[in-house]
Design a protein around this motif. Structure first.
Motif, mmCIF file in Angstrom:
data_model
loop_
_atom_site.group_PDB
_atom_site.id
_atom_site.type_symbol
_atom_site.label_atom_id
_atom_site.label_comp_id
_atom_site.label_asym_id
_atom_site.label_seq_id
_atom_site.Cartn_x
_atom_site.Cartn_y
_atom_site.Cartn_z
ATOM 1 N N THR A 134 -6.307 -2.986 5.713
ATOM 2 C CA THR A 134 -5.198 -2.979 4.759
ATOM 3 C C THR A 134 -4.055 -2.161 5.343
ATOM 4 O O THR A 134 -4.254 -1.074 5.869
ATOM 5 N N HIS A 135 -2.851 -2.709 5.213
ATOM 6 C CA HIS A 135 -1.645 -2.049 5.710
ATOM 7 C C HIS A 135 -0.626 -1.955 4.587
ATOM 8 O O HIS A 135 -0.624 -2.775 3.664
ATOM 9 N N PHE A 136 0.244 -0.949 4.707
ATOM 10 C CA PHE A 136 1.364 -0.793 3.777
ATOM 11 C C PHE A 136 2.632 -0.674 4.613
ATOM 12 O O PHE A 136 2.627 -0.107 5.698
ATOM 13 N N ASP A 168 -4.672 -7.562 7.349
ATOM 14 C CA ASP A 168 -4.509 -8.298 8.610
ATOM 15 C C ASP A 168 -5.756 -9.138 8.914
ATOM 16 O O ASP A 168 -6.714 -9.169 8.136
ATOM 17 N N TYR A 214 5.142 -2.831 0.439
ATOM 18 C CA TYR A 214 4.337 -4.047 0.522
ATOM 19 C C TYR A 214 2.955 -3.721 1.059
ATOM 20 O O TYR A 214 2.781 -2.826 1.884
ATOM 21 N N LYS A 215 1.971 -4.528 0.583
ATOM 22 C CA LYS A 215 0.585 -4.341 0.985
ATOM 23 C C LYS A 215 0.076 -5.675 1.523
ATOM 24 O O LYS A 215 0.313 -6.720 0.933
ATOM 25 N N TRP A 216 -0.636 -5.616 2.651
ATOM 26 C CA TRP A 216 -1.238 -6.835 3.198
ATOM 27 C C TRP A 216 -2.492 -6.477 3.984
ATOM 28 O O TRP A 216 -2.710 -5.334 4.357
ATOM 29 N N PRO A 229 7.829 -6.878 4.300
ATOM 30 C CA PRO A 229 6.648 -7.764 4.342
ATOM 31 C C PRO A 229 6.485 -8.343 5.742
ATOM 32 O O PRO A 229 7.461 -8.600 6.437
ATOM 33 N N PRO A 230 5.244 -8.527 6.166
ATOM 34 C CA PRO A 230 5.025 -9.109 7.497
ATOM 35 C C PRO A 230 5.371 -10.588 7.491
ATOM 36 O O PRO A 230 5.279 -11.271 6.470
ATOM 37 N N SER A 276 1.686 -11.121 1.698
ATOM 38 C CA SER A 276 1.711 -9.742 1.225
ATOM 39 C C SER A 276 2.036 -9.722 -0.258
ATOM 40 O O SER A 276 2.513 -10.697 -0.823
ATOM 41 N N SER A 277 1.766 -8.604 -0.859
ATOM 42 C CA SER A 277 2.128 -8.423 -2.261
ATOM 43 C C SER A 277 2.874 -7.091 -2.381
ATOM 44 O O SER A 277 2.599 -6.122 -1.683
ATOM 45 N N GLU A 278 3.841 -7.079 -3.286
ATOM 46 C CA GLU A 278 4.612 -5.852 -3.482
ATOM 47 C C GLU A 278 3.812 -4.921 -4.389
ATOM 48 O O GLU A 278 3.233 -5.335 -5.381
#
Length: 149
Positions: A31-33, A26, A22-24, A37-38, A43-45
């Protein structure tokens, strides 16, 4: 019933083992992976290509050369071991032969005179010169094959 549950859990195992990525972003814009999911951010997969890394041609060539080298070293080691075993066997046989020759030489020294059997089976004793020649010939044979020991 248990076998059905076991079969279903085995079938579902690949789905649980291939967890998504997952990518989001903050609140600070970073950007975090992650593999989960947080809870507080959208978030998007991300689709991950899970193909195994291909080995380049140079790495394959190095691996092939290393394999050939190891096989060559192993063949040479086996050849050396076979040659050593053959030489050791020949040395044992030579030592045994020398032991027997020395025992015969010792026996010849204890015999006072030699003889031959004639056609009638009678003993014909040889001359003293012939006795010396027989002993000297055998002594030189032992010396040639076994050394002066």
């Amino acid at each position: 019933m248990k076998s059905i549950l076991l079969l279903m859990s085995i079938c579902l195992l690949p789905f649980s083992a291939s967890a998504g990525v997952y990518k989001w972003v903050d609140a600070n814009g970073q950007t975090h992976f992650g593999d989960r999911p947080p809870a507080q951010a959208g978030s998007s997969e991300v689709a991950v290509d899970a193909r195994p890394a291909e080995v380049d041609a140079m790495a394959r060539q190095r691996h092939q050369k290393m394999t050939e080298f190891v096989e060559q070293q192993q063949a040479e080691r086996q050849a050396r071991q076979a040659a050593d075993a053959k030489a050791e066997k020949a040395a044992r046989e030579q030592a045994e032969q020398c032991r027997e020759l020395r025992a015969r030489l010792k026996f010849l020294a204890s015999v006072s005179t030699f003889y031959h059997l004639n056609d009638q089976g009678e003993r014909v004793f040889v001359s003293e010169a012939e006795n010396r020649r027989i002993r000297d010939d055998f002594r030189s044979k032992v010396k040639d094959q076994c050394g002066s020991n």
